[in-house]
Design a protein around this motif. Structure first.
Motif, PDB file in Angstrom:
ATOM      1  N   PHE A  87       4.663  20.038 -53.346  1.00  0.00           N
ATOM      2  CA  PHE A  87       5.490  20.847 -52.449  1.00  0.00           C
ATOM      3  C   PHE A  87       6.051  20.000 -51.305  1.00  0.00           C
ATOM      4  O   PHE A  87       7.155  20.257 -50.824  1.00  0.00           O
ATOM      5  N   GLY A  88       5.291  19.004 -50.863  1.00  0.00           N
ATOM      6  CA  GLY A  88       5.786  18.119 -49.809  1.00  0.00           C
ATOM      7  C   GLY A  88       6.999  17.331 -50.275  1.00  0.00           C
ATOM      8  O   GLY A  88       8.001  17.208 -49.547  1.00  0.00           O
ATOM      9  N   ILE A  89       6.923  16.795 -51.493  1.00  0.00           N
ATOM     10  CA  ILE A  89       8.054  16.052 -52.056  1.00  0.00           C
ATOM     11  C   ILE A  89       9.264  16.967 -52.229  1.00  0.00           C
ATOM     12  O   ILE A  89      10.401  16.590 -51.934  1.00  0.00           O
ATOM     13  N   ASN A  90       9.024  18.185 -52.705  1.00  0.00           N
ATOM     14  CA  ASN A  90      10.111  19.139 -52.876  1.00  0.00           C
ATOM     15  C   ASN A  90      10.749  19.499 -51.537  1.00  0.00           C
ATOM     16  O   ASN A  90      11.976  19.489 -51.382  1.00  0.00           O
ATOM     17  N   SER A  91       9.911  19.794 -50.560  1.00  0.00           N
ATOM     18  CA  SER A  91      10.423  20.172 -49.242  1.00  0.00           C
ATOM     19  C   SER A  91      11.195  19.033 -48.592  1.00  0.00           C
ATOM     20  O   SER A  91      12.174  19.268 -47.873  1.00  0.00           O
ATOM     21  N   GLY A  92      10.762  17.789 -48.848  1.00  0.00           N
ATOM     22  CA  GLY A  92      11.425  16.629 -48.244  1.00  0.00           C
ATOM     23  C   GLY A  92      12.902  16.565 -48.561  1.00  0.00           C
ATOM     24  O   GLY A  92      13.720  16.195 -47.701  1.00  0.00           O
ATOM     25  N   ALA A  93      13.276  16.914 -49.795  1.00  0.00           N
ATOM     26  CA  ALA A  93      14.687  16.861 -50.184  1.00  0.00           C
ATOM     27  C   ALA A  93      15.519  17.859 -49.384  1.00  0.00           C
ATOM     28  O   ALA A  93      16.633  17.559 -48.938  1.00  0.00           O
ATOM     29  N   TYR A  94      14.973  19.060 -49.195  1.00  0.00           N
ATOM     30  CA  TYR A  94      15.703  20.084 -48.442  1.00  0.00           C
ATOM     31  C   TYR A  94      15.693  19.775 -46.942  1.00  0.00           C
ATOM     32  O   TYR A  94      16.699  19.975 -46.250  1.00  0.00           O
ATOM     33  N   MET A  95      14.556  19.287 -46.449  1.00  0.00           N
ATOM     34  CA  MET A  95      14.484  18.905 -45.037  1.00  0.00           C
ATOM     35  C   MET A  95      15.482  17.798 -44.714  1.00  0.00           C
ATOM     36  O   MET A  95      16.074  17.767 -43.621  1.00  0.00           O
ATOM     37  N   ALA A  96      15.668  16.867 -45.649  1.00  0.00           N
ATOM     38  CA  ALA A  96      16.596  15.758 -45.426  1.00  0.00           C
ATOM     39  C   ALA A  96      18.004  16.273 -45.154  1.00  0.00           C
ATOM     40  O   ALA A  96      18.678  15.823 -44.219  1.00  0.00           O
ATOM     41  N   GLU A  97      18.440  17.221 -45.965  1.00  0.00           N
ATOM     42  CA  GLU A  97      19.784  17.768 -45.778  1.00  0.00           C
ATOM     43  C   GLU A  97      19.875  18.616 -44.511  1.00  0.00           C
ATOM     44  O   GLU A  97      20.895  18.615 -43.824  1.00  0.00           O
ATOM     45  N   ILE A  98      18.796  19.330 -44.199  1.00  0.00           N
ATOM     46  CA  ILE A  98      18.785  20.129 -42.971  1.00  0.00           C
ATOM     47  C   ILE A  98      18.893  19.234 -41.746  1.00  0.00           C
ATOM     48  O   ILE A  98      19.702  19.477 -40.845  1.00  0.00           O
ATOM     49  N   ILE A  99      18.068  18.187 -41.704  1.00  0.00           N
ATOM     50  CA  ILE A  99      18.056  17.279 -40.551  1.00  0.00           C
ATOM     51  C   ILE A  99      19.356  16.507 -40.465  1.00  0.00           C
ATOM     52  O   ILE A  99      19.906  16.294 -39.372  1.00  0.00           O
ATOM     53  N   ARG A 100      19.864  16.067 -41.603  1.00  0.00           N
ATOM     54  CA  ARG A 100      21.131  15.319 -41.604  1.00  0.00           C
ATOM     55  C   ARG A 100      22.265  16.170 -41.049  1.00  0.00           C
ATOM     56  O   ARG A 100      23.081  15.696 -40.249  1.00  0.00           O
ATOM     57  N   SER A 101      22.322  17.433 -41.449  1.00  0.00           N
ATOM     58  CA  SER A 101      23.375  18.311 -40.934  1.00  0.00           C
ATOM     59  C   SER A 101      23.211  18.536 -39.437  1.00  0.00           C
ATOM     60  O   SER A 101      24.201  18.620 -38.697  1.00  0.00           O
ATOM     61  N   GLY A 102      21.945  18.609 -38.973  1.00  0.00           N
ATOM     62  CA  GLY A 102      21.702  18.767 -37.541  1.00  0.00           C
ATOM     63  C   GLY A 102      22.144  17.547 -36.756  1.00  0.00           C
ATOM     64  O   GLY A 102      22.750  17.668 -35.676  1.00  0.00           O
TER      65      GLY A 102
END
Length: 235
Positions: free
Chosen positions: A103-118
């Motif tokens: 789940f950490g690896i999965n979440s990392g991909a979505y977090m990356a796009e969230i943080i990048r957009s921020g």
């Protein structure tokens, strides 16, 4: 079996249900931390100036990582981790690391796009101001830009946390052990109890749904409190 008898049975097994909820939340919360760290690193790889070959390779790796993880179902990733990649943990006395890492690896991909957009939403003048003061790109990014970006993306991060909590329900498809003893996540507990008491199966499933709903409502309230606190600080 009438409704009262079903409710009485659900109440009588509240202990195992709460224990299952605790395991589900443990997996989700640790995975969120891992995902956030991975997300920050991946977003840095994508945003950093492509000044050398290493950064260019990291950028391509980040693109591949995000594409693969976001393009495949969470359940498939979990089963691959359980059966192939993390096989050493599969047979250990405590294998909670399997779903946590998955789940950490999965979440990392979505977090990356969230943080990048921020980060992209922050005025570029912030980076220029930091660099003009003699700060390095990385120092400016981590001390000036990212703290502002996190404030912007807090609602989206909480949405990811909520999604992750709900997705932990797929953990029931793998065998979990803690200190050599088999344990279950929340849905796994309901499924296991339902097999022994078929007449109460739907009552157990409805109870699981209500428990997840309560957790989501609490997370939403925490999100609103944090946003309110941040807005007061800005004023």
């Amino acid at each position: 079996m009438d409704l009262k008898a079903q409710l009485d049975y659900v109440i009588s097994v509240r202990g195992p249900l709460l224990q299952g909820l605790g395991i589900s939340l443990l997996i989700a919360l640790v995975a969120v931390v891992i995902g956030f760290v991975i997300g920050v690193l991946l977003s840095m790889a994508k945003i950093a100036p492509k000044t050398n070959l290493i950064i260019k390779i990291l950028d391509k790796f980040a693109d591949l990582y995000i594409t693969v993880i976001r393009g495949t179902p969470m359940l498939v990733q979990l089963l691959i981790m359980y059966g192939v990649i993390l096989v050493s943990f599969k047979y250990s006395d405590t294998n909670l690391l399997v779903p946590i890492i998955s789940f950490g690896i999965n979440s990392g991909a979505y977090m990356a796009e969230i943080i990048r957009s921020g980060i992209n939403s922050i005025d570029k003048g912030q980076m220029e101001a930091g660099r003009s003061l003699g700060l390095s790109w990385s120092t400016t990014m981590f001390k000036i830009v990212i703290p502002q970006a996190i404030k912007v993306v807090i609602p989206t991060i909480f949405n990811e946390i909520i999604i992750l909590v709900k997705e932990t329900s797929v953990v029931c498809y793998i065998l979990l052990r803690v200190n050599g003893k088999q344990v279950w996540d929340l849905l796994g507990v309901a499924e296991n109890l339902g097999l022994g008491k078929p007449a109460c199966y739907m009552a157990l499933i409805f109870t699981v749904a209500i428990m997840y709903l309560i957790v989501v409502i609490l997370l939403t309230l925490i999100q609103k409190l944090i946003e309110r606190r941040l807005s007061k600080n800005e004023r």
